[in-house]
Scaffold this motif. Sequence first.
Motif, short mmCIF file in Angstrom:
data_model
loop_
_atom_site.label_atom_id
_atom_site.label_comp_id
_atom_site.label_asym_id
_atom_site.label_seq_id
_atom_site.Cartn_x
_atom_site.Cartn_y
_atom_site.Cartn_z
N GLY A 73 0.82 -1.22 0.00
CA GLY A 73 0.00 0.00 0.00
C GLY A 73 0.84 1.26 0.00
O GLY A 73 1.74 1.43 0.82
N ALA A 100 -0.11 -11.72 4.10
CA ALA A 100 -1.38 -11.03 4.34
C ALA A 100 -2.55 -11.99 4.19
O ALA A 100 -3.51 -11.96 4.98
N LEU A 147 -10.66 -9.58 -5.61
CA LEU A 147 -10.06 -10.87 -5.98
C LEU A 147 -8.71 -10.65 -6.68
O LEU A 147 -8.45 -11.17 -7.75
N LYS A 149 -4.33 -10.19 -5.77
CA LYS A 149 -3.30 -11.15 -5.39
C LYS A 149 -3.64 -11.83 -4.05
O LYS A 149 -3.61 -13.05 -3.94
N ILE A 150 -3.96 -11.00 -3.05
CA ILE A 150 -4.22 -11.57 -1.72
C ILE A 150 -5.56 -12.30 -1.71
O ILE A 150 -5.67 -13.44 -1.24
N GLY A 151 -6.59 -11.64 -2.26
CA GLY A 151 -7.92 -12.25 -2.31
C GLY A 151 -7.88 -13.61 -3.00
O GLY A 151 -8.54 -14.56 -2.58
N PRO A 170 -15.34 -5.72 -9.40
CA PRO A 170 -15.83 -5.29 -10.71
C PRO A 170 -14.76 -5.29 -11.80
O PRO A 170 -15.06 -5.12 -12.97
N CYS A 228 -8.24 -7.22 6.56
CA CYS A 228 -6.77 -7.18 6.62
C CYS A 228 -6.26 -6.36 5.45
O CYS A 228 -5.13 -6.56 4.99
N ALA A 229 -7.11 -5.47 4.91
CA ALA A 229 -6.70 -4.68 3.73
C ALA A 229 -6.27 -3.28 4.17
O ALA A 229 -5.08 -3.02 4.35
N LEU A 279 -0.59 -6.45 11.39
CA LEU A 279 0.44 -7.51 11.36
C LEU A 279 0.44 -8.31 10.06
O LEU A 279 1.19 -9.28 9.94
N GLY A 280 -0.46 -7.94 9.13
CA GLY A 280 -0.62 -8.75 7.91
C GLY A 280 0.68 -9.11 7.23
O GLY A 280 0.87 -10.24 6.77
N1 LIG Z 1 -2.69 -5.91 6.48
C1 LIG Z 1 -1.55 -5.85 5.86
O1 LIG Z 1 -0.50 -5.81 6.45
C2 LIG Z 1 -1.54 -5.85 4.37
C3 LIG Z 1 -0.49 -6.49 3.69
C4 LIG Z 1 -0.47 -6.46 2.30
C5 LIG Z 1 -1.48 -5.80 1.62
N2 LIG Z 1 -2.46 -5.18 2.30
C6 LIG Z 1 -3.55 -4.50 1.58
O2 LIG Z 1 -4.39 -5.50 1.01
C7 LIG Z 1 -5.10 -4.95 -0.09
C8 LIG Z 1 -5.07 -5.90 -1.28
O3 LIG Z 1 -3.75 -6.09 -1.72
P1 LIG Z 1 -3.44 -6.94 -3.04
O4 LIG Z 1 -1.97 -7.09 -3.10
O5 LIG Z 1 -4.28 -8.15 -3.11
O6 LIG Z 1 -3.90 -5.91 -4.15
P2 LIG Z 1 -4.33 -6.23 -5.66
O7 LIG Z 1 -4.17 -4.96 -6.38
O8 LIG Z 1 -3.65 -7.44 -6.16
O9 LIG Z 1 -5.89 -6.56 -5.52
C9 LIG Z 1 -6.86 -5.60 -5.22
C10 LIG Z 1 -8.14 -6.02 -5.89
O10 LIG Z 1 -9.15 -5.10 -5.50
C11 LIG Z 1 -9.98 -4.90 -6.62
N3 LIG Z 1 -10.72 -3.65 -6.45
C12 LIG Z 1 -10.28 -2.37 -6.65
N4 LIG Z 1 -11.27 -1.50 -6.41
C13 LIG Z 1 -12.36 -2.25 -6.06
C14 LIG Z 1 -13.68 -1.91 -5.69
N5 LIG Z 1 -14.11 -0.64 -5.65
N6 LIG Z 1 -14.54 -2.91 -5.40
C15 LIG Z 1 -14.12 -4.21 -5.42
N7 LIG Z 1 -12.88 -4.59 -5.79
C16 LIG Z 1 -12.01 -3.61 -6.08
C17 LIG Z 1 -9.05 -4.88 -7.80
O11 LIG Z 1 -9.72 -5.19 -9.00
C18 LIG Z 1 -8.06 -5.98 -7.41
O12 LIG Z 1 -8.42 -7.21 -7.98
C19 LIG Z 1 -4.45 -3.59 -0.34
O13 LIG Z 1 -5.24 -2.60 0.27
C20 LIG Z 1 -3.13 -3.67 0.40
O14 LIG Z 1 -2.65 -2.43 0.78
C21 LIG Z 1 -2.52 -5.19 3.65
#
Ligand SMILES: NC(=O)c1ccc[n+]([C@@H]2O[C@H](COP(=O)([O-])OP(=O)(O)OC[C@H]3O[C@@H](n4cnc5c(N)ncnc54)[C@H](O)[C@@H]3O)[C@@H](O)[C@H]2O)c1
Length: 526
Positions: A73, A100, A147, A149-151, A170, A228-229, A279-280
Amino acid sequence: MSKVLVSDPIDQAGIDILSQVATVDVNTGLKPAELIEIIGQYDALMIRSGTRVTQEIIEAGTQLKIIGRAGVGVDNVDVPAATRRGIVVVNSPEGNTIAAAEHALAMMLSLSRHIPDANASVKRGEWDRKTFVGAEVYKKTLGVVGLGKIGSHVATVAKAMGMKLLAYDPFISTERAEQLGCQLVDLDLLMQQSDYITLHIPKTPETTHIINATTLAKMKPTARIINCARGGIIDEAALAAAVKEGKIAGAALDVFESEPLGESDLRAIGKDIILTPHLGASTTEAQVNVAIDVAEQIRDVLLGLPARSAVNIPGLGPDVLEELKPYMQLAETLGKLVGQLAGGRVELLTVRLQGELATNKSQPLVIASLKGLLHQALRERVNYVNANIEAKERGIRVIETRDASARDYAGSLRLEATGTLGTHSVTGALLGDKEIHLTDVDGFPINVPPSKYMLFTLHRDMPGIIGKLGSLLGSFNVNIASMQVGRKIVRGDAVMALSIDDPLPDGILAEITKVPGIRDAYTVTL
Ligand SMILES: NC(=O)c1ccc[n+]([C@@H]2O[C@H](COP(=O)([O-])OP(=O)(O)OC[C@H]3O[C@@H](n4cnc5c(N)ncnc54)[C@H](O)[C@@H]3O)[C@@H](O)[C@H]2O)c1
Ligand SMILES: O=C(O)[C@H](O)COP(=O)(O)O
C-alpha cells in the motif's frame, strides 16, 4: 556517495543491498517535523506503512529521487506530489501477498473458534469450555471482496478447506473468478449470503466506508467480517455498533482508520472482535521479500536504471520493462536526437511503432521518447516519472501510431517532431545484440550507431562536398570517427551523419552551411 534514509523498521537484507551503493541511515519513529528537517540531505527514502510521506515532506526532499515502500500500500505517500517532483515511487506488489492472505485466514479461524479469548482465559487460570464453543468454516460461504493477489490466495486456501466462495470485484473477469472456484456476484448479494466476508481491496475514494451501517445491515446475524486490507474501508463506528447489538456475529480487524488505534469502541467488545496491530505483512519471510525487492529498486534507480515496480510510471510493470528496456533506450536516444534537430519549441511529437514493435505497449516508449525530447531543456530534472507531465505543461501534443507492415527492420521506432522551426524525423532500430542504430533521418536512409557527439548535414549529393567538409572540420581540429551519406536518388538531396570525437567548436556550424551544396547543418549531443 548517495544517501538513503530508512524511516521504518526494514529487514537487514534490504539495508545490506542499499549499502552497496549508498550511505544508509536507519532512523525510525521520526516526527513529521523531524523528518522534514533532515530529508533534504537524502537521495532516497525507504519506508513501510509507519511513515506518512506528505507533500510537505516531498517538497523538503530536494535531493529525493526515489521513495521505496517495503510493502504494497502506498496510501501513506502523496504519490501525485512525488510525481510532480519527478520522484519515483516504488513498492513490492507481491512480497507480502502470502503473509497477508494467511493473516486473513488466521483471523477467520480465530474468530470461529474464539482462540484469542480462550487462550487469555486459560492463562488467567480458568478452564471454561462452554463460552468458547465455535463454528466450522467447512461448507460455509466465504465472500471475498477484491479478488486480486491476496484475495485470490485466500480463495484458493478457503476452497481447499471446503468453503463455498462468492467474490465481488468489478475489475475481474468471470473466467478468472471461475478458475479460482468463485462465483462473481454484486456486493449486496455477497453481504447477504456470506457466512464470512474478507476484504482485499485498496483504499480509494470509492472503497472508503464501502462497508457501512447499510451494508452491515444486509449481513446474516451469524456472519463475521475480516479486514486485513486497509483501515477506513469499514466504518469502524458502524461496525462496533453492529457487533455490540448482535446484528452480526463478529469482526476481525488488522487495519484501522487511524493507526496506531486510539480510543475506540472496538476495544470494549469481548470475544466477538479480534484486533491485531497491522500484522498482515509481519512474517520473517515477507519482510525479507519486501526489503530485498524494494532495496534492489532503490539501488537501481540510484545507479540511473529504471525501477521494475514503479507505481507512478504508467504501464511500466516488471514484465513490460524486461521486454522493452532496450527499446526504451532507443526511444530516449531518438527523442534527444529529434529534439535537437527540431531546435525551437516542439509542439507535436508523433511516435510510430513499426514492424514487430507495433504489437507492443506504446506508453513506456512514448514516455522514454518524451524524456529524451525534453532532456535538452530539463537535463536531469526530466525522468520517466514526470516526462508526461512536463510535456503536457509545455503544450507538446503526442500522437501514437503503429505500422505493423513496416518490414525494413524487425522492429523500429520513428519519431517526428514538429515545432516552431519546422518538422524533423528520425527512425532507429535494434540490430544484432540489441545495438541501437539510426536508420533514417528526415526520410533519408542511413545505418549508423549513435555516438555522443554527432553532426548532420542536409546537402546536395555532388562530387567534392565530403572532401570540403572534411577539410573544414580538420582546420578546426575536429576529428571524424565515422561518416555516412544517405540519399534517395543519385545527385539529389542527401543527409550526412558524422560521429565526431568532441563537441563542435562554436561558430563552425555557420561555416559549414557556407560550403556550396550544404543547405543545413545540425550538431547534437546524445
Ligand atoms: N494488512 C496488511 O499488512 C496488508 C499487507 C499487504 C497488503 N495489504 C492490503 O491489502 C489490499 C489488497 O492487496 P493486493 O496485493 O491483493 O492488491 P491487488 O491490487 O492485487 O488486488 C486488489 C483487488 O481489488 C480490486 N478492487 C479495486 N477496487 C475495487 C472496488 N471498488 N470494489 C471491489 N474490488 C475492487 C481490484 O480489481 C483488485 O483485484 C491492499 O489494500 C493492500 O494495501 C494489507
Ligand atoms: O500494504 C502493505 O504492504 C501492508 O499494509 C503492510 O504494511 P507494513 O509494511 O507497515 O507492515
